[in-house]
Design an enzyme around this catalytic site. Structure first.
Site, PDB file in Angstrom:
ATOM      1  N   GLU A 182       0.836  -1.208   0.000  1.00  0.00           N
ATOM      2  CA  GLU A 182       0.000   0.000   0.000  1.00  0.00           C
ATOM      3  C   GLU A 182       0.869   1.256   0.000  1.00  0.00           C
ATOM      4  O   GLU A 182       0.579   2.231  -0.698  1.00  0.00           O
ATOM      5  CB  GLU A 182      -0.922   0.005   1.220  1.00  0.00           C
ATOM      6  CG  GLU A 182      -1.968  -1.096   1.166  1.00  0.00           C
ATOM      7  CD  GLU A 182      -3.018  -0.971   2.277  1.00  0.00           C
ATOM      8  OE1 GLU A 182      -4.074  -1.561   2.124  1.00  0.00           O
ATOM      9  OE2 GLU A 182      -2.759  -0.289   3.283  1.00  0.00           O
ATOM     10  N   GLN A 221      12.887 -10.344  -1.420  1.00  0.00           N
ATOM     11  CA  GLN A 221      12.598 -11.734  -1.056  1.00  0.00           C
ATOM     12  C   GLN A 221      13.240 -12.707  -2.042  1.00  0.00           C
ATOM     13  O   GLN A 221      13.181 -13.913  -1.841  1.00  0.00           O
ATOM     14  CB  GLN A 221      11.088 -11.965  -0.992  1.00  0.00           C
ATOM     15  CG  GLN A 221      10.432 -11.253   0.180  1.00  0.00           C
ATOM     16  CD  GLN A 221       8.956 -11.557   0.305  1.00  0.00           C
ATOM     17  OE1 GLN A 221       8.280 -11.829  -0.688  1.00  0.00           O
ATOM     18  NE2 GLN A 221       8.444 -11.496   1.514  1.00  0.00           N
ATOM     19  N   ARG A 222      13.841 -12.189  -3.102  1.00  0.00           N
ATOM     20  CA  ARG A 222      14.580 -13.062  -4.021  1.00  0.00           C
ATOM     21  C   ARG A 222      15.986 -13.328  -3.474  1.00  0.00           C
ATOM     22  O   ARG A 222      16.524 -14.401  -3.627  1.00  0.00           O
ATOM     23  CB  ARG A 222      14.698 -12.422  -5.397  1.00  0.00           C
ATOM     24  CG  ARG A 222      13.368 -12.221  -6.088  1.00  0.00           C
ATOM     25  CD  ARG A 222      13.593 -11.565  -7.433  1.00  0.00           C
ATOM     26  NE  ARG A 222      14.204 -12.472  -8.382  1.00  0.00           N
ATOM     27  CZ  ARG A 222      14.953 -12.066  -9.413  1.00  0.00           C
ATOM     28  NH1 ARG A 222      15.201 -10.791  -9.596  1.00  0.00           N
ATOM     29  NH2 ARG A 222      15.471 -12.941 -10.253  1.00  0.00           N
ATOM     30  N   ARG A 277       2.372   2.559  -3.307  1.00  0.00           N
ATOM     31  CA  ARG A 277       1.448   3.155  -4.283  1.00  0.00           C
ATOM     32  C   ARG A 277       1.608   4.671  -4.324  1.00  0.00           C
ATOM     33  O   ARG A 277       1.155   5.321  -5.264  1.00  0.00           O
ATOM     34  CB  ARG A 277      -0.004   2.795  -3.931  1.00  0.00           C
ATOM     35  CG  ARG A 277      -0.340   1.320  -4.054  1.00  0.00           C
ATOM     36  CD  ARG A 277      -0.246   0.830  -5.490  1.00  0.00           C
ATOM     37  NE  ARG A 277      -1.113   1.571  -6.379  1.00  0.00           N
ATOM     38  CZ  ARG A 277      -2.423   1.350  -6.536  1.00  0.00           C
ATOM     39  NH1 ARG A 277      -2.987   0.372  -5.885  1.00  0.00           N
ATOM     40  NH2 ARG A 277      -3.148   2.079  -7.367  1.00  0.00           N
ATOM     41  N   ARG A 299      -3.354   8.211   4.660  1.00  0.00           N
ATOM     42  CA  ARG A 299      -3.190   6.969   5.428  1.00  0.00           C
ATOM     43  C   ARG A 299      -3.463   7.117   6.916  1.00  0.00           C
ATOM     44  O   ARG A 299      -3.493   6.108   7.633  1.00  0.00           O
ATOM     45  CB  ARG A 299      -1.779   6.403   5.188  1.00  0.00           C
ATOM     46  CG  ARG A 299      -1.496   6.085   3.728  1.00  0.00           C
ATOM     47  CD  ARG A 299      -2.485   5.100   3.130  1.00  0.00           C
ATOM     48  NE  ARG A 299      -2.121   4.777   1.736  1.00  0.00           N
ATOM     49  CZ  ARG A 299      -2.739   3.859   1.015  1.00  0.00           C
ATOM     50  NH1 ARG A 299      -3.755   3.163   1.508  1.00  0.00           N
ATOM     51  NH2 ARG A 299      -2.378   3.636  -0.238  1.00  0.00           N
TER      52      ARG A 299
HETATM   53  C1  LIG Z   1      -8.549   4.230   1.957  1.00  0.00           C
HETATM   54  C2  LIG Z   1      -7.837   3.821   0.717  1.00  0.00           C
HETATM   55  C3  LIG Z   1      -8.304   2.747  -0.022  1.00  0.00           C
HETATM   56  C4  LIG Z   1      -7.663   2.359  -1.198  1.00  0.00           C
HETATM   57  N1  LIG Z   1      -8.132   1.287  -1.905  1.00  0.00           N
HETATM   58  C5  LIG Z   1      -7.528   0.926  -3.056  1.00  0.00           C
HETATM   59  C6  LIG Z   1      -8.013  -0.171  -3.835  1.00  0.00           C
HETATM   60  O1  LIG Z   1      -8.989  -0.799  -3.489  1.00  0.00           O
HETATM   61  N2  LIG Z   1      -7.368  -0.483  -4.973  1.00  0.00           N
HETATM   62  C7  LIG Z   1      -6.273   0.210  -5.409  1.00  0.00           C
HETATM   63  O2  LIG Z   1      -5.724  -0.100  -6.461  1.00  0.00           O
HETATM   64  N3  LIG Z   1      -5.780   1.247  -4.698  1.00  0.00           N
HETATM   65  C8  LIG Z   1      -6.376   1.609  -3.538  1.00  0.00           C
HETATM   66  N4  LIG Z   1      -5.868   2.668  -2.813  1.00  0.00           N
HETATM   67  C9  LIG Z   1      -4.660   3.321  -3.274  1.00  0.00           C
HETATM   68  C10 LIG Z   1      -5.005   4.622  -4.036  1.00  0.00           C
HETATM   69  O3  LIG Z   1      -5.767   4.360  -5.193  1.00  0.00           O
HETATM   70  C11 LIG Z   1      -3.710   5.354  -4.423  1.00  0.00           C
HETATM   71  O4  LIG Z   1      -2.960   4.537  -5.299  1.00  0.00           O
HETATM   72  C12 LIG Z   1      -2.847   5.682  -3.234  1.00  0.00           C
HETATM   73  O5  LIG Z   1      -3.619   6.204  -2.178  1.00  0.00           O
HETATM   74  C13 LIG Z   1      -1.802   6.720  -3.641  1.00  0.00           C
HETATM   75  O6  LIG Z   1      -2.472   7.942  -3.818  1.00  0.00           O
HETATM   76  P1  LIG Z   1      -2.038   8.994  -4.883  1.00  0.00           P
HETATM   77  O7  LIG Z   1      -2.054   8.393  -6.258  1.00  0.00           O
HETATM   78  O8  LIG Z   1      -2.879  10.200  -4.649  1.00  0.00           O
HETATM   79  O9  LIG Z   1      -0.544   9.269  -4.385  1.00  0.00           O
HETATM   80  P2  LIG Z   1       0.749   9.664  -5.183  1.00  0.00           P
HETATM   81  O10 LIG Z   1       1.068   8.637  -6.197  1.00  0.00           O
HETATM   82  O11 LIG Z   1       1.797   9.911  -4.153  1.00  0.00           O
HETATM   83  O12 LIG Z   1       0.388  10.985  -5.897  1.00  0.00           O
HETATM   84  C14 LIG Z   1       0.180  12.182  -5.154  1.00  0.00           C
HETATM   85  C15 LIG Z   1      -0.648  13.110  -6.010  1.00  0.00           C
HETATM   86  O13 LIG Z   1       0.122  13.465  -7.161  1.00  0.00           O
HETATM   87  C16 LIG Z   1      -0.762  13.562  -8.279  1.00  0.00           C
HETATM   88  N5  LIG Z   1      -0.398  12.513  -9.259  1.00  0.00           N
HETATM   89  C17 LIG Z   1       0.431  11.457  -9.042  1.00  0.00           C
HETATM   90  N6  LIG Z   1       0.564  10.732 -10.144  1.00  0.00           N
HETATM   91  C18 LIG Z   1      -0.207  11.317 -11.083  1.00  0.00           C
HETATM   92  C19 LIG Z   1      -0.503  11.017 -12.420  1.00  0.00           C
HETATM   93  N7  LIG Z   1       0.030   9.959 -13.035  1.00  0.00           N
HETATM   94  N8  LIG Z   1      -1.332  11.823 -13.079  1.00  0.00           N
HETATM   95  C20 LIG Z   1      -1.875  12.909 -12.495  1.00  0.00           C
HETATM   96  N9  LIG Z   1      -1.658  13.263 -11.205  1.00  0.00           N
HETATM   97  C21 LIG Z   1      -0.823  12.468 -10.511  1.00  0.00           C
HETATM   98  C22 LIG Z   1      -2.168  13.348  -7.766  1.00  0.00           C
HETATM   99  O14 LIG Z   1      -2.727  14.587  -7.402  1.00  0.00           O
HETATM  100  C23 LIG Z   1      -1.939  12.516  -6.546  1.00  0.00           C
HETATM  101  O15 LIG Z   1      -2.983  12.574  -5.588  1.00  0.00           O
HETATM  102  C24 LIG Z   1      -6.500   3.067  -1.651  1.00  0.00           C
HETATM  103  C25 LIG Z   1      -6.041   4.151  -0.900  1.00  0.00           C
HETATM  104  C26 LIG Z   1      -6.686   4.525   0.276  1.00  0.00           C
HETATM  105  C27 LIG Z   1      -6.137   5.707   1.067  1.00  0.00           C
END
Ligand SMILES: Cc1cc2nc3c(=O)[nH]c(=O)nc-3n(C[C@H](O)[C@H](O)[C@H](O)COP(=O)(O)OP(=O)(O)OC[C@H]3O[C@@H](n4cnc5c(N)ncnc54)[C@H](O)[C@@H]3O)c2cc1C
Length: 250
Positions: free
Chosen positions: A92, A107-108, A95, A200
């Site tokens: 998580e 882990q490899r 991401r 988070r």
């Molecule tokens: C409560 C919760 C539940 C979740 N459940 C799931 C789930 O079920 N399945 C799943 O796959 N994920 C899930 N996630 C993960 C979520 O989808 C995001 O991948 C994760 O929270 C990272 O967020 P972010 O992309 O905003 O962060 P970052 O990647 O750090 O990006 C920060 C900010 O930068 C900007 N940004 C980053 N990259 C781009 C881009 N390529 N284009 C445009 N703007 C960009 C956006 O404004 C973004 O908010 C969950 C997250 C939370 C908090």
């Protein structure tokens, strides 16, 4: 078998601010290098190094937060060593892309025969659930050891010992549970840390990563209070720890 019940977060790098003698700022109040760096960057935008309002660094940075001028927070990078989190928690965490860098235990390459396992917060404190979980994890670890042995025999003809072990471990790890402990070095700029922490620490976040985020916040806030001063930790209705932020996603 080692069972881990909470994460360990250690600051391993902080910014070093080197003020250019030809363009100094009239500082007010005490501040850490990361806070000074952010203020310096903000003041450069308006060439307000003379500090006409006589603000302390903490006051200046609060104003930056109020205005949402978050890009000045990208200069200050803090690096944390995070241990005692599960593989599902680190999945998580990684991401979060923008402004972060990661180096995670492999882990490899690393033998996981004696790996530790992270007990989910929801299971902790319930004797029946704890006992069942411990047995399940113990069985998975035994399966891993057996798989490594079998695969090492299968690859006995591979001469390079390191390569042979890697081939065995990369396949055997598939039976390890999500609870397997990982260690990860995370570098992030303050804007990125703030965004990750906001998401988070929220009550909607999964309990383990929420607990990890709270531990990260404590370390970062001690290191650079003015950059994280608007975060508040509190007890949610279910008794778990959660957090909220005063200035949303700057
Ligand atoms: C409560 C919760 C539940 C979740 N459940 C799931 C789930 O079920 N399945 C799943 O796959 N994920 C899930 N996630 C993960 C979520 O989808 C995001 O991948 C994760 O929270 C990272 O967020 P972010 O992309 O905003 O962060 P970052 O990647 O750090 O990006 C920060 C900010 O930068 C900007 N940004 C980053 N990259 C781009 C881009 N390529 N284009 C445009 N703007 C960009 C956006 O404004 C973004 O908010 C969950 C997250 C939370 C908090």
């Amino acid at each position: 078998m080692e069972i881990i019940r909470e994460p360990r977060v250690t600051l391993i790098a902080r910014p070093e601010f080197i003020e250019p003698p030809h363009l100094p700022v009239r500082w007010q109040g005490e501040a850490t290098p990361g806070e000074r760096l952010a203020e310096y960057a903000g003041r450069l935008c308006y060439m307000s190094q003379s500090n006409p309002a006589g603000r302390t660094t903490a006051e200046y940075l609060q104003n930056i937060l109020r205005q949402g001028h978050g890009s000045v927070f990208e200069h200050a990078v803090y690096v944390l060593l995070i241990e005692g989190i599960s593989r599902s928690c680190s999945h998580e965490l990684v991401r979060h892309r923008a402004g972060f860098g990661y180096s995670q235990l492999s882990q490899r390459y690393v033998d996981e025969s004696a790996a530790a396992f992270v007990m989910p917060p929801a299971i902790q404190g319930d004797p029946a659930l704890e006992a069942a979980w411990t047995e399940q994890v113990r069985a998975a670890q035994a399966a891993y050891v057996a798989a490594v042995d079998g695969l090492m025999a299968k690859y006995a003809g591979v001469e390079n010992r390191i390569h042979r072990r890697k081939l065995a471990r990369e396949a055997a790890r598939s039976v390890l549970p999500n609870a397997t402990e990982v260690k990860i070095v995370v570098s992030g700029n303050v804007r990125a840390w703030r965004t990750m922490l906001e998401l988070r620490l929220a009550e909607g976040a999964e309990l383990e990563i929420r607990r990890m985020a709270a531990a990260c916040l404590r370390v970062l806030r001690q290191e650079a209070p003015a950059l994280f001063a608007d975060f508040e930790l509190y007890r949610a209705a279910d008794g778990s720890e959660a957090g909220r932020v005063g200035y949303h996603k700057v």
